[in-house]
Scaffold this motif. Structure first.
Motif, PDB file in Angstrom:
ATOM      1  N   THR A  92       0.901  -1.081  -0.111  1.00 46.99           N
ATOM      2  CA  THR A  92      -0.112  -0.063   0.072  1.00 46.99           C
ATOM      3  C   THR A  92       0.889   1.228  -0.165  1.00 46.99           C
ATOM      4  O   THR A  92       1.921   1.278   0.928  1.00 46.99           O
ATOM      5  N   VAL A  93       0.692   2.013  -0.972  1.00 45.97           N
ATOM      6  CA  VAL A  93       1.415   3.488  -0.988  1.00 45.97           C
ATOM      7  C   VAL A  93       0.321   4.296  -0.815  1.00 45.97           C
ATOM      8  O   VAL A  93      -0.690   4.768  -1.808  1.00 45.97           O
ATOM      9  N   GLY A  94       0.222   5.185   0.443  1.00 49.46           N
ATOM     10  CA  GLY A  94      -0.712   5.958   0.543  1.00 49.46           C
ATOM     11  C   GLY A  94      -0.814   7.189  -0.349  1.00 49.46           C
ATOM     12  O   GLY A  94       0.223   7.801  -1.131  1.00 49.46           O
ATOM     13  N   HIS A  95      -2.029   7.970  -0.144  1.00 48.87           N
ATOM     14  CA  HIS A  95      -2.346   9.244  -1.005  1.00 48.87           C
ATOM     15  C   HIS A  95      -0.942  10.203  -0.779  1.00 48.87           C
ATOM     16  O   HIS A  95      -0.503  10.360   0.197  1.00 48.87           O
ATOM     17  N   MET A  96      -0.791  10.654  -2.097  1.00 51.27           N
ATOM     18  CA  MET A  96       0.075  11.905  -2.334  1.00 51.27           C
ATOM     19  C   MET A  96       1.747  11.442  -1.740  1.00 51.27           C
ATOM     20  O   MET A  96       2.235  12.342  -1.333  1.00 51.27           O
ATOM     21  N   ALA A  97       2.154  10.460  -2.012  1.00 45.97           N
ATOM     22  CA  ALA A  97       3.321   9.714  -1.557  1.00 45.97           C
ATOM     23  C   ALA A  97       4.362  10.355  -2.902  1.00 45.97           C
ATOM     24  O   ALA A  97       3.851  10.590  -3.925  1.00 45.97           O
ATOM     25  N   LEU A  98       5.535  10.428  -2.645  1.00 50.25           N
ATOM     26  CA  LEU A  98       6.587  10.474  -3.559  1.00 50.25           C
ATOM     27  C   LEU A  98       7.590   9.231  -3.513  1.00 50.25           C
ATOM     28  O   LEU A  98       8.121   9.356  -2.376  1.00 50.25           O
ATOM     29  N   LEU A  99       7.774   8.706  -4.518  1.00 48.36           N
ATOM     30  CA  LEU A  99       8.855   7.551  -4.388  1.00 48.36           C
ATOM     31  C   LEU A  99       9.522   7.943  -5.550  1.00 48.36           C
ATOM     32  O   LEU A  99       9.328   7.769  -6.532  1.00 48.36           O
ATOM     33  N   HIS A 100      11.052   8.002  -5.251  1.00 48.01           N
ATOM     34  CA  HIS A 100      11.965   8.278  -6.254  1.00 48.01           C
ATOM     35  C   HIS A 100      13.046   7.261  -6.142  1.00 48.01           C
ATOM     36  O   HIS A 100      13.928   7.270  -5.169  1.00 48.01           O
ATOM     37  N   ALA A 101      13.324   6.647  -7.136  1.00 48.42           N
ATOM     38  CA  ALA A 101      14.430   5.865  -7.518  1.00 48.42           C
ATOM     39  C   ALA A 101      14.831   5.145  -6.255  1.00 48.42           C
ATOM     40  O   ALA A 101      15.961   4.965  -5.576  1.00 48.42           O
ATOM     41  N   CYS A 102      13.937   4.343  -5.339  1.00 51.54           N
ATOM     42  CA  CYS A 102      14.055   3.446  -4.488  1.00 51.54           C
ATOM     43  C   CYS A 102      13.186   2.181  -4.779  1.00 51.54           C
ATOM     44  O   CYS A 102      12.996   1.923  -5.751  1.00 51.54           O
ATOM     45  N   THR A 103      13.525   1.315  -3.387  1.00 52.25           N
ATOM     46  CA  THR A 103      12.959  -0.117  -3.574  1.00 52.25           C
ATOM     47  C   THR A 103      12.006  -0.259  -2.471  1.00 52.25           C
ATOM     48  O   THR A 103      12.301   0.101  -1.227  1.00 52.25           O
ATOM     49  N   VAL A 104      10.751  -0.727  -2.632  1.00 50.39           N
ATOM     50  CA  VAL A 104       9.711  -0.922  -1.529  1.00 50.39           C
ATOM     51  C   VAL A 104       9.644  -2.581  -1.855  1.00 50.39           C
ATOM     52  O   VAL A 104       8.952  -2.980  -2.860  1.00 50.39           O
ATOM     53  N   GLU A 105      10.176  -3.457  -0.796  1.00 43.29           N
ATOM     54  CA  GLU A 105      10.150  -4.796  -0.993  1.00 43.29           C
ATOM     55  C   GLU A 105       8.663  -5.198  -0.770  1.00 43.29           C
ATOM     56  O   GLU A 105       7.809  -4.608   0.210  1.00 43.29           O
ATOM     57  N   SER A 106       8.160  -6.470  -1.385  1.00 44.87           N
ATOM     58  CA  SER A 106       6.850  -7.024  -1.196  1.00 44.87           C
ATOM     59  C   SER A 106       6.405  -7.006   0.280  1.00 44.87           C
ATOM     60  O   SER A 106       7.161  -7.374   1.281  1.00 44.87           O
ATOM     61  N   MET A 112       0.581   8.071   3.830  1.00 44.09           N
ATOM     62  CA  MET A 112       0.210   9.239   3.106  1.00 44.09           C
ATOM     63  C   MET A 112       1.211  10.433   3.276  1.00 44.09           C
ATOM     64  O   MET A 112       1.931  10.607   4.379  1.00 44.09           O
ATOM     65  N   ARG A 113       1.514  10.976   2.196  1.00 41.46           N
ATOM     66  CA  ARG A 113       2.375  12.216   1.982  1.00 41.46           C
ATOM     67  C   ARG A 113       3.808  11.825   2.438  1.00 41.46           C
ATOM     68  O   ARG A 113       4.547  12.839   2.697  1.00 41.46           O
ATOM     69  N   SER A 114       4.253  10.701   2.386  1.00 40.05           N
ATOM     70  CA  SER A 114       5.473  10.322   2.828  1.00 40.05           C
ATOM     71  C   SER A 114       6.412  10.483   1.413  1.00 40.05           C
ATOM     72  O   SER A 114       6.037  10.528   0.455  1.00 40.05           O
ATOM     73  N   VAL A 115       7.915  10.589   1.593  1.00 38.76           N
ATOM     74  CA  VAL A 115       8.598  10.520   0.530  1.00 38.76           C
ATOM     75  C   VAL A 115       9.834   9.510   0.782  1.00 38.76           C
ATOM     76  O   VAL A 115      10.391   9.608   1.832  1.00 38.76           O
ATOM     77  N   VAL A 116       9.967   8.853  -0.083  1.00 38.38           N
ATOM     78  CA  VAL A 116      11.037   7.780  -0.021  1.00 38.38           C
ATOM     79  C   VAL A 116      12.305   8.136  -1.422  1.00 38.38           C
ATOM     80  O   VAL A 116      11.620   8.107  -2.409  1.00 38.38           O
ATOM     81  N   MET A 117      13.219   8.428  -0.759  1.00 36.88           N
ATOM     82  CA  MET A 117      14.460   9.080  -1.768  1.00 36.88           C
ATOM     83  C   MET A 117      15.302   7.836  -2.380  1.00 36.88           C
ATOM     84  O   MET A 117      15.210   6.829  -2.084  1.00 36.88           O
ATOM     85  N   ASP A 118      16.000   8.239  -3.164  1.00 35.01           N
ATOM     86  CA  ASP A 118      17.098   7.524  -4.065  1.00 35.01           C
ATOM     87  C   ASP A 118      17.761   6.616  -3.268  1.00 35.01           C
ATOM     88  O   ASP A 118      18.401   6.885  -2.212  1.00 35.01           O
ATOM     89  N   GLY A 119      17.848   5.404  -3.822  1.00 33.84           N
ATOM     90  CA  GLY A 119      18.349   4.518  -3.019  1.00 33.84           C
ATOM     91  C   GLY A 119      17.990   3.921  -1.620  1.00 33.84           C
ATOM     92  O   GLY A 119      18.632   2.979  -1.212  1.00 33.84           O
ATOM     93  N   ALA A 120      16.948   4.283  -1.188  1.00 38.12           N
ATOM     94  CA  ALA A 120      16.512   4.008   0.134  1.00 38.12           C
ATOM     95  C   ALA A 120      15.636   2.683  -0.112  1.00 38.12           C
ATOM     96  O   ALA A 120      15.194   2.420  -1.426  1.00 38.12           O
ATOM     97  N   VAL A 121      15.646   1.899   0.843  1.00 40.81           N
ATOM     98  CA  VAL A 121      14.972   0.572   0.646  1.00 40.81           C
ATOM     99  C   VAL A 121      13.762   0.466   2.047  1.00 40.81           C
ATOM    100  O   VAL A 121      14.233   0.679   3.076  1.00 40.81           O
TER     101      VAL A 121
END
Length: 187
Positions: A92-106, A112-121
């Motif tokens: 689940t990726v909540g409303h208005m999130a920003l995912l940029h060049a990252c990995t979210v594992e299964s 909501m409104r969170s940011v996950v930046m480059d290279g983050a896991v």
């Protein structure tokens, strides 16, 4: 399928037949979206300078932006450089999130409104709190809740929070199917 689906440099998105793409979502370029996943209203998924992979039963909620990082040396297909974005299954990726060049594992959860930046896991069974800023290269470990700006480990997840993660993914898979087919959710 609905939404605006566009190629970039001759590469069209590959979207599972049973995925839901809202009519105001935009999906561009080297993007793959798995079965029973949903891309909700106002989302932008832009795989122009690197690939974006979204697994099965993953929901990308309204207003979310997903992008990648480019390789200054040239086209990623030739150089292998830059950073793609990988989003696994049952997320689940909540409303208005920003995912940029990252990995979210299964099995990960992005508030909501969170940011996950480059290279983050974000590992499976990990949760990023609403409004959090996960800075480049950080790893949110399984069983942890991270929050704040910049985000830091706040505490271990409770058993009910861990149980909620797959429930949320299943619920959104049903809701996406209802939107796609025009049937009542849960029917």
């Amino acid at each position: 399928m609905s939404g605006t689906i566009l190629p970039f440099n001759g590469i069209w998105p590959k979207i599972a037949d049973d995925a839901f793409i809202a009519e105001t979502a935009v999906v561009i370029g080297d993007v793959e979206i798995g079965p029973e996943s949903s891309i909700w209203y106002g989302c932008v998924v832009r795989g122009d300078v690197n690939p974006i992979r979204i697994g099965a039963r993953t929901n990308i909620q309204d207003g979310t932006i997903i992008h990648v990082n480019h390789d200054p040396a040239g086209d990623y297909r030739e150089t292998g450089g830059g950073m793609p974005t990988h989003i696994g299954d049952d997320i689940t990726v909540g409303h208005m999130a920003l995912l940029h060049a990252c990995t979210v594992e299964s099995g990960g959860f992005i508030g909501m409104r969170s940011v996950v930046m480059d290279g983050a896991v974000v590992e499976g069974n990990a949760m990023v709190a609403a409004g959090a800023l996960v800075t480049p290269g950080k790893r949110v470990r399984s069983g942890e809740l991270w929050g704040g700006s910049p985000a830091r480990r706040m505490r271990e997840l409770t058993s009910s929070e861990i149980e909620y993660i797959p429930y949320s993914a299943r619920n959104y898979a049903k809701l996406g199917a209802a939107h796609r087919t025009g049937t009542k959710a849960g029917a």
